[in-house]
Design an enzyme around this catalytic site. Structure first.
Site, PDB file in Angstrom:
ATOM      1  N   GLU B   2       0.891  -1.224  -0.099  1.00  0.00           N
ATOM      2  CA  GLU B   2       0.103   0.210   0.183  1.00  0.00           C
ATOM      3  C   GLU B   2       1.027   1.264   0.115  1.00  0.00           C
ATOM      4  OE1 GLU B   2      -2.070   0.548   3.830  1.00  0.00           O
ATOM      5  OE2 GLU B   2      -1.077  -1.458   4.639  1.00  0.00           O
ATOM      6  N   TYR B  78      -8.163   5.199  -2.653  1.00  0.00           N
ATOM      7  CA  TYR B  78      -8.781   5.948  -1.592  1.00  0.00           C
ATOM      8  C   TYR B  78      -7.963   7.022  -1.049  1.00  0.00           C
ATOM      9  CZ  TYR B  78      -6.598   2.871   1.805  1.00  0.00           C
ATOM     10  OH  TYR B  78      -5.550   2.180   2.634  1.00  0.00           O
ATOM     11  N   ASP B  80      -6.404   8.689   2.169  1.00  0.00           N
ATOM     12  CA  ASP B  80      -6.187   8.373   3.464  1.00  0.00           C
ATOM     13  C   ASP B  80      -5.014   9.450   4.079  1.00  0.00           C
ATOM     14  OD1 ASP B  80      -5.985   6.984   5.826  1.00  0.00           O
ATOM     15  OD2 ASP B  80      -4.402   5.540   5.130  1.00  0.00           O
ATOM     16  N   GLU B  85      -4.263   6.897  -1.738  1.00  0.00           N
ATOM     17  CA  GLU B  85      -3.613   5.877  -1.390  1.00  0.00           C
ATOM     18  C   GLU B  85      -3.932   4.719  -2.341  1.00  0.00           C
ATOM     19  OE1 GLU B  85      -2.716   4.966   2.620  1.00  0.00           O
ATOM     20  OE2 GLU B  85      -2.603   2.747   2.413  1.00  0.00           O
ATOM     21  N   SER B  87      -3.774   0.761  -2.529  1.00  0.00           N
ATOM     22  CA  SER B  87      -3.360  -0.679  -1.938  1.00  0.00           C
ATOM     23  C   SER B  87      -3.536  -1.869  -2.991  1.00  0.00           C
ATOM     24  CB  SER B  87      -4.362  -1.059  -0.601  1.00  0.00           C
ATOM     25  OG  SER B  87      -3.862   0.035   0.302  1.00  0.00           O
ATOM     26  N   HIS B 142       3.535   0.711   2.972  1.00  0.00           N
ATOM     27  CA  HIS B 142       3.706  -0.438   3.613  1.00  0.00           C
ATOM     28  C   HIS B 142       3.344  -1.569   2.859  1.00  0.00           C
ATOM     29  CE1 HIS B 142       1.677   2.529   6.895  1.00  0.00           C
ATOM     30  NE2 HIS B 142       2.672   3.032   6.461  1.00  0.00           N
ATOM     31  N   ASN B 144       2.465  -5.684   3.552  1.00  0.00           N
ATOM     32  CA  ASN B 144       1.771  -6.540   4.458  1.00  0.00           C
ATOM     33  C   ASN B 144       1.890  -8.000   4.078  1.00  0.00           C
ATOM     34  OD1 ASN B 144       0.031  -4.595   5.774  1.00  0.00           O
ATOM     35  ND2 ASN B 144      -0.072  -4.004   3.607  1.00  0.00           N
ATOM     36  N   HIS B 229       2.246  -6.047   9.391  1.00  0.00           N
ATOM     37  CA  HIS B 229       2.205  -4.661   8.712  1.00  0.00           C
ATOM     38  C   HIS B 229       3.375  -3.930   8.960  1.00  0.00           C
ATOM     39  CE1 HIS B 229       0.163  -0.359   8.718  1.00  0.00           C
ATOM     40  NE2 HIS B 229       0.110  -0.949   7.781  1.00  0.00           N
TER      41      HIS B 229
END
Lengths: 65, 489
Positions: B2, B78, B80, B85, B87, B142, B144, B229
């Protein structure tokens, strides 16, 4: 402008141990790389935002994650 | 993966990053909607790009509430924290993760193009895939990773931190200057993010950022899985750096799951992890040793070499199934060795592979040509412009970087989901029945078939809902009602 001039004085290449090593000069590959870099720098001169100072100063972001 | 992108509208008006981010995403979604109409006339709607957004607004120039779109490639797009952002969808290996992250850059570039038409005269919208504004404000990229819930978190912390700190030598996106207190003398550093980390372990992501983030929100079966994360990485443009970032980390986490470090009596715990992050980032020579908790001194390179050795043994003894299979896993190991060798013999040799080396080469070359000081705004401008998502403005696209992906597959990944995770089911359903889907989340799809109550299809297993699982089922359904009936939900 004063600030920029002041900083310029200390800039000229004092020996910097932390600098990434350069490719040995004179070797064929070294010359090729230098020519490539020269072309790249020419291109950067063309596309770099005109008023760098304002361009950089105006770029303020809200912190994110 | 993301990524929060930097965003600015230049040329008039008070800056409002939330409005700008909303406008950007709405402009993208609206441009897809137009394409659907156009393609519909062409009578090939099923294969075409479609976007889905709750409460689609066709007036993005005045739309300022938070936008949340789910794309047909399975990604979420979206607003953020005042940033757009992207993702990426769930992926089953490092190469796929890099592909969908790169597709995100294409989405943002198209969004900028679409949004540009809505701006006032003299206005310009710019979006950057970086992590800092150079003034102390940072935003994240980030990663994940799906992990076995049974693994003690303390073991993850113990063995992930040394990798996170030392992988910076190839994951760094490079930065002119520094933003941490007391680092005023730093001219150039390996990473964008190291300046912003203050803790070893914690829940925060926006202040007092920790090296290991403890957010526990798996978006899947919480009894079985943990989603680690990872918040300390840089946003990479280099495909090689991105591939290594995800590929080596997946390997290290697989080794942690199997307690591989303990089995081999290895512990690379650092004496001062937070300080070490900056030390590594500020050391362009890659030669300064780090203080280890057991009193040894090791360079980041040496720590990485030993991780590679352990990972190679892991691949030979256990296999590469846990990181998505042999082919990609072996590619990660080869690439890892090649990059460590290159960095060891001459970091400059990595100028077409790694972001920080490419940026450093440009910035130092430019500085020398024009006789500039390190505080010259032109160098900061170059740093920023390296990350511009518009190919015609980007300096990254001029760096002659080696590619792992083709443009064709990136373009395809903008609209087509990966086939090997639940993102496939999400993406296919959004392509076929956008009007019938009321909401799409990571772990469910909610269908609205009109009169009936909303129907929720849970997707708690990230590795189910793949093409192999659902293609046949989807082929047999011509309506969402049929699909729900067959799923028995």
């Amino acid at each position: 402008m004063a600030e920029r001039e002041q900083i310029k004085k200390q800039a000229p290449s004092r020996s910097e141990p932390e600098q990434v090593e350069e490719v040995p000069a004179g070797s064929k590959r070294g010359e090729e790389l230098k020519a490539e870099l020269d072309d790249l720098l020419d291109e950067i001169d063309e596309v770099l935002e005109d008023n760098a100072e304002e361009f950089v100063k105006s770029y303020v972001q809200k912190g994110g994650q | 993966m993301e990524t929060e992108y930097g965003i600015i509208v230049r040329g008039g008006g008070e800056p409002n990053p939330i409005a700008a981010s909303s406008a950007l995403i709405n402009a993208y979604v609206a441009s897809l909607a137009r394409r659907i109409e156009w393609d519909f006339q062409d009578e090939s709607p099923a294969r075409d790009a479609r976007g889905f957004v709750r409460e689609v607004q066709m007036a993005p120039e005045i739309e300022t509430h938070l936008v949340n779109a789910v794309l047909t490639n399975g990604a979420r797009y979206y607003v953020d924290h005042a940033h757009p952002e992207y993702s990426g969808p769930e992926c089953s290996n490092a190469r796929e993760a890099v592909l969908y992250d790169k597709a995100g850059e294409a989405v943002l570039a198209r969004s900028v193009e679409a949004a540009a038409r809505l701006l006032g005269p003299g206005q310009q919208i710019s979006v950057y895939k970086n992590n800092s504004d150079g003034k102390g404000n940072s935003y994240g990229a980030h990663e994940n990773y799906l992990m076995d819930r049974a693994v003690p978190f303390s073991r993850v912390v113990q063995h992930a931190i040394p990798h996170f700190v030392t992988r910076q030598i190839y994951t760094g996106a490079g930065k002119v200057g520094a933003e941490a207190a007391g680092a005023e003398g730093v001219e150039f550093q390996l990473t964008q993010r190291a300046d912003f980390f203050e803790e070893e372990v914690g829940l925060e992501t926006t202040l007092k950022r920790p090296i290991v983030n403890t957010r526990d929100e798996p978006h899947c079966d919480a009894q079985k899985y943990r989603r680690l994360h990872v918040i300390l990485g840089d946003a990479n443009l280099s495909e090689t750096a991105n591939f290594l970032k995800v590929g080596t980390t997946a390997l290290v986490l697989a080794m942690i799951e199997d307690d591989w470090f303990a089995v081999h009596g290895r512990d690379y715990s650092l004496a001062h992890p937070v300080a070490a992050m900056r030390q590594v980032s500020y050391d362009l020579s890659l030669r300064r040793p780090l203080a280890m908790a057991d009193g040894r001194q090791m360079t980041a390179l040496a720590v990485q070499w030993e991780h590679l050795e352990l990972a190679t043994k892991y691949a030979d003894d256990i296999g590469l199934g846990p990181v998505g299979g042999d082919e990609v896993g072996r590619d990660v190991l080869r690439c890892w060795e090649e990059v460590l060798s290159g960095l060891e013999s001459d970091p400059a040799s990595m100028a077409t592979k790694l972001d920080w080396v490419a940026k450093h080469r440009m910035v130092t070359g430019y500085r020398e040509r024009h006789g500039l000081g390190w505080r010259d705004p032109r160098l900061f401008a170059m740093d920023l412009q390296y990350h511009d998502v518009r190919p015609e403005r980007s300096l990254y696209t001029r760096a002659g970087m080696e590619r792992l992906l083709s443009d064709e597959e990136v373009q395809r990944a903008v609209t087509e989901p990966p086939t090997t995770t639940r993102a496939y089911f999400r993406g296919r359903c959004l392509q076929r029945w956008p009007q019938a889907i009321a909401a799409a989340n990571w772990d469910s799809l909610v269908f609205d078939l009109g009169g009936d109550p909303l129907r929720r299809v849970p997707m708690m297993e990230p590795l189910r809902g793949t093409a192999a699982h659902v293609d046949e089922l989807l082929a047999r359904c011509s309506t969402p009602a049929q699909l729900l009936e067959m799923l028995g939900s």
